[in-house]
Design a protein around this motif. Structure first.
Motif, mmCIF file in Angstrom:
data_model
loop_
_atom_site.group_PDB
_atom_site.id
_atom_site.type_symbol
_atom_site.label_atom_id
_atom_site.label_comp_id
_atom_site.label_asym_id
_atom_site.label_seq_id
_atom_site.Cartn_x
_atom_site.Cartn_y
_atom_site.Cartn_z
ATOM 1 N N ARG A 240 -7.770 4.038 -2.769
ATOM 2 C CA ARG A 240 -8.516 4.309 -1.545
ATOM 3 C C ARG A 240 -8.557 5.655 -1.395
ATOM 4 O O ARG A 240 -7.778 6.441 -1.303
ATOM 5 C CB ARG A 240 -7.679 3.484 -0.292
ATOM 6 C CG ARG A 240 -8.472 3.602 0.846
ATOM 7 C CD ARG A 240 -7.805 2.911 1.944
ATOM 8 N NE ARG A 240 -6.329 3.846 2.404
ATOM 9 C CZ ARG A 240 -5.639 3.492 3.194
ATOM 10 N NH1 ARG A 240 -5.681 2.104 3.501
ATOM 11 N NH2 ARG A 240 -4.644 4.326 3.682
ATOM 12 N N VAL B 267 0.958 -1.124 0.100
ATOM 13 C CA VAL B 267 -0.122 -0.062 0.051
ATOM 14 C C VAL B 267 0.828 1.057 0.114
ATOM 15 O O VAL B 267 1.960 1.363 0.739
ATOM 16 C CB VAL B 267 -0.905 0.022 1.286
ATOM 17 C CG1 VAL B 267 -1.675 1.346 1.200
ATOM 18 C CG2 VAL B 267 -1.874 -1.123 0.993
ATOM 19 N N LYS C 125 0.785 5.126 0.396
ATOM 20 C CA LYS C 125 0.140 6.385 0.919
ATOM 21 C C LYS C 125 0.694 7.647 0.180
ATOM 22 O O LYS C 125 1.736 7.730 0.045
ATOM 23 C CB LYS C 125 0.080 6.524 2.424
ATOM 24 C CG LYS C 125 -0.472 5.379 3.349
ATOM 25 C CD LYS C 125 -0.263 5.371 4.815
ATOM 26 C CE LYS C 125 -0.722 4.213 5.570
ATOM 27 N NZ LYS C 125 -0.626 4.318 7.145
ATOM 28 N N ASP D 231 -8.743 -4.580 2.039
ATOM 29 C CA ASP D 231 -8.817 -5.716 3.214
ATOM 30 C C ASP D 231 -9.363 -6.944 2.329
ATOM 31 O O ASP D 231 -10.310 -7.283 1.531
ATOM 32 C CB ASP D 231 -10.166 -5.181 3.905
ATOM 33 C CG ASP D 231 -10.483 -6.532 4.896
ATOM 34 O OD1 ASP D 231 -9.754 -7.430 4.885
ATOM 35 O OD2 ASP D 231 -11.535 -6.478 5.694
ATOM 36 N N ALA E 202 -4.492 6.502 -0.920
ATOM 37 C CA ALA E 202 -3.507 5.474 -1.009
ATOM 38 C C ALA E 202 -3.826 4.676 -2.149
ATOM 39 O O ALA E 202 -5.159 4.625 -2.702
ATOM 40 C CB ALA E 202 -3.508 4.387 0.271
ATOM 41 N N HIS F 118 -11.056 6.343 4.268
ATOM 42 C CA HIS F 118 -11.648 4.904 4.096
ATOM 43 C C HIS F 118 -10.658 3.729 4.598
ATOM 44 O O HIS F 118 -10.561 2.545 4.161
ATOM 45 C CB HIS F 118 -12.013 4.340 2.630
ATOM 46 C CG HIS F 118 -13.176 4.918 2.291
ATOM 47 N ND1 HIS F 118 -13.531 6.295 1.938
ATOM 48 C CD2 HIS F 118 -14.379 4.351 2.095
ATOM 49 C CE1 HIS F 118 -14.781 6.718 1.500
ATOM 50 N NE2 HIS F 118 -15.468 5.477 1.750
ATOM 51 N N ASP F 119 -9.920 4.150 5.616
ATOM 52 C CA ASP F 119 -8.838 3.525 6.350
ATOM 53 C C ASP F 119 -9.489 3.206 7.870
ATOM 54 O O ASP F 119 -8.765 2.891 8.578
ATOM 55 C CB ASP F 119 -7.435 4.075 6.461
ATOM 56 C CG ASP F 119 -7.467 5.550 6.879
ATOM 57 O OD1 ASP F 119 -8.691 5.973 7.121
ATOM 58 O OD2 ASP F 119 -6.525 5.923 6.969
ATOM 59 N N ARG F 120 -10.880 3.463 8.149
ATOM 60 C CA ARG F 120 -11.195 3.261 9.173
ATOM 61 C C ARG F 120 -12.549 2.780 9.287
ATOM 62 O O ARG F 120 -13.121 2.290 8.342
ATOM 63 C CB ARG F 120 -11.530 4.806 9.931
ATOM 64 C CG ARG F 120 -12.306 5.744 9.148
ATOM 65 C CD ARG F 120 -12.086 6.959 9.319
ATOM 66 N NE ARG F 120 -10.845 7.337 8.852
ATOM 67 C CZ ARG F 120 -10.546 8.708 9.053
ATOM 68 N NH1 ARG F 120 -11.252 9.616 9.512
ATOM 69 N NH2 ARG F 120 -9.300 9.161 8.946
ATOM 70 N N GLN G 246 -5.711 12.463 2.843
ATOM 71 C CA GLN G 246 -4.689 11.565 2.655
ATOM 72 C C GLN G 246 -5.451 10.408 1.956
ATOM 73 O O GLN G 246 -6.797 9.954 1.964
ATOM 74 C CB GLN G 246 -4.297 10.843 4.081
ATOM 75 C CG GLN G 246 -3.848 11.833 5.133
ATOM 76 C CD GLN G 246 -2.622 12.690 4.482
ATOM 77 O OE1 GLN G 246 -1.561 11.955 3.816
ATOM 78 N NE2 GLN G 246 -2.485 14.075 4.464
ATOM 79 N N TYR H 138 -16.030 6.661 9.346
ATOM 80 C CA TYR H 138 -16.326 7.263 7.993
ATOM 81 C C TYR H 138 -17.425 8.264 7.818
ATOM 82 O O TYR H 138 -17.317 9.644 7.608
ATOM 83 C CB TYR H 138 -16.377 6.192 7.042
ATOM 84 C CG TYR H 138 -16.736 6.698 5.808
ATOM 85 C CD1 TYR H 138 -16.202 7.871 4.999
ATOM 86 C CD2 TYR H 138 -18.174 6.077 5.232
ATOM 87 C CE1 TYR H 138 -16.564 8.148 3.705
ATOM 88 C CE2 TYR H 138 -18.618 6.637 4.130
ATOM 89 C CZ TYR H 138 -17.851 7.583 3.182
ATOM 90 O OH TYR H 138 -18.649 7.882 1.970
ATOM 91 N N GLN I 93 -13.438 -0.798 2.490
ATOM 92 C CA GLN I 93 -12.124 -0.945 2.811
ATOM 93 C C GLN I 93 -11.360 -1.777 1.713
ATOM 94 O O GLN I 93 -11.530 -2.810 1.696
ATOM 95 C CB GLN I 93 -11.934 -1.628 4.262
ATOM 96 C CG GLN I 93 -12.346 -0.550 5.330
ATOM 97 C CD GLN I 93 -12.033 -1.006 6.782
ATOM 98 O OE1 GLN I 93 -11.447 -1.835 6.864
ATOM 99 N NE2 GLN I 93 -12.680 -0.398 7.830
#
Length: 299
Positions: free
Chosen positions: A121, A53, A55, A94, A68, A125-127, A66, A132, A91
């Motif tokens: 991403r 990944v 970032k 995942d 990715a 959308h890392d949570r 931010q 979100y 996500q």
């Protein structure tokens, strides 16, 4: 109301019950128009990296965000490249046994498509989905999120062109489809755009579709503000390039067919006889639609 529509309505109603205190734009509906923010957003990618990944940070007129990307499959610089953008709340990186995101459904861990495959991403959308939605309480965050996704498509396209990539496709579903359409409206350089379940009247989705149930009452009372900030149909319809392969679902109660189809005048519009949710899980049909675009990009 048929079963496809019922599933859309029930899904949104359930989301409303599960997150009673989390609503879109509950904190603020102040933002610059989305076209201005998209046009002023930028991401600097010095080199396309294929290991894990990656970032990135976007600079926009309304702040930094931010995002990715992940090079999921690389078949070489002579192969076409497909950039894929996920839907809202997913996500995309995942790949666990019990994960259910559109990237995994469509492409798995390896794809039969003879393309380089890059997953994007979006910010926030890392949570968890709850966190979100809380971030989406501020319209600025929503606008900045989409502008960042568009900037990431542009930055990756620029790097791929520098490596001699023969063809680039940008595909996305729902939220990803909006990002794809925004790139087509305000930039150039992608050979085929593949927006699925999206259009150009983004503000209207929050005002008139069943999705309005997830919008704060204070925002729903200002429909003109949301439309003025989020709609971008004039920018999309001003381009007459034959580079778009859109897909809509006729019974979609979120991305309403009759409202959003006007963005695709002159394009070969694909139509699924499904709703938003049932269409999103029509994996074979979605894969076939993307495959047709890949073939066009090779021609």
């Amino acid at each position: 109301m048929n079963r496809h529509e019922l599933i859309d309505v029930a899904t949104i109603s359930m989301s409303r019950l599960l997150m009673p205190n989390a609503r879109f734009f509950s904190q603020s509906i102040a933002s610059a128009p989305i076209g201005d923010v998209v046009s002023g957003a930028a991401i600097d990618i010095e080199k396309l990296r294929t290991g894990g990944v990656q970032k990135v940070s976007a600079s926009t007129p309304i702040g930094e965000f931010q995002a990715a990307y992940l090079v999921s499959q690389w078949r070489g610089r002579n192969a076409p490249t497909l950039l894929y953008h996920h839907g809202s709340g997913e996500q995309p990186f995942d790949f666990g046994r019990f994960s259910s995101n559109s990237f995994r459904r469509l492409f798995g861990t390896t794809s039969d498509l003879e393309v380089n495959l890059i997953a994007l991403r979006a910010p926030f959308h890392d949570r968890s989905n709850r966190r979100y939605i809380r971030a989406m309480g501020d319209l600025n965050n929503f606008v900045g999120m989409l502008a960042t996704s568009v900037a990431l498509i542009e930055a990756l396209t620029d790097r791929l062109r520098a490596t001699g990539c023969p063809a680039i496709l940008a595909a996305g579903i729902s939220l990803g489809g909006w990002a794809v359409n925004l790139h087509r409206a305000y930039y150039v350089g992608v050979d085929r755009y593949v927006p699925m379940f999206a259009g150009a009247q983004l503000g209207d989705m929050f005002v008139s579709s069943v999705y309005r149930k997830l919008v704060a009452e204070s925002a729903r009372q200002n429909p003109a503000v949301l439309r003025n900030i989020l709609d971008f149909e004039n920018a999309v319809t001003s381009t007459d390039a034959d580079d778009c392969d859109p897909l809509l679902a006729r019974h979609d109660r979120i991305i309403e067919f009759e409202t959003q189809r006007s963005a695709y005048e002159g394009s070969d519009l694909g139509i699924l006889e499904k709703g938003h949710i049932t269409g999103s899980f029509a994996t074979d049909a979605l894969q076939a639609h993307i495959q047709r675009s890949v073939v066009k990009a090779r021609e």
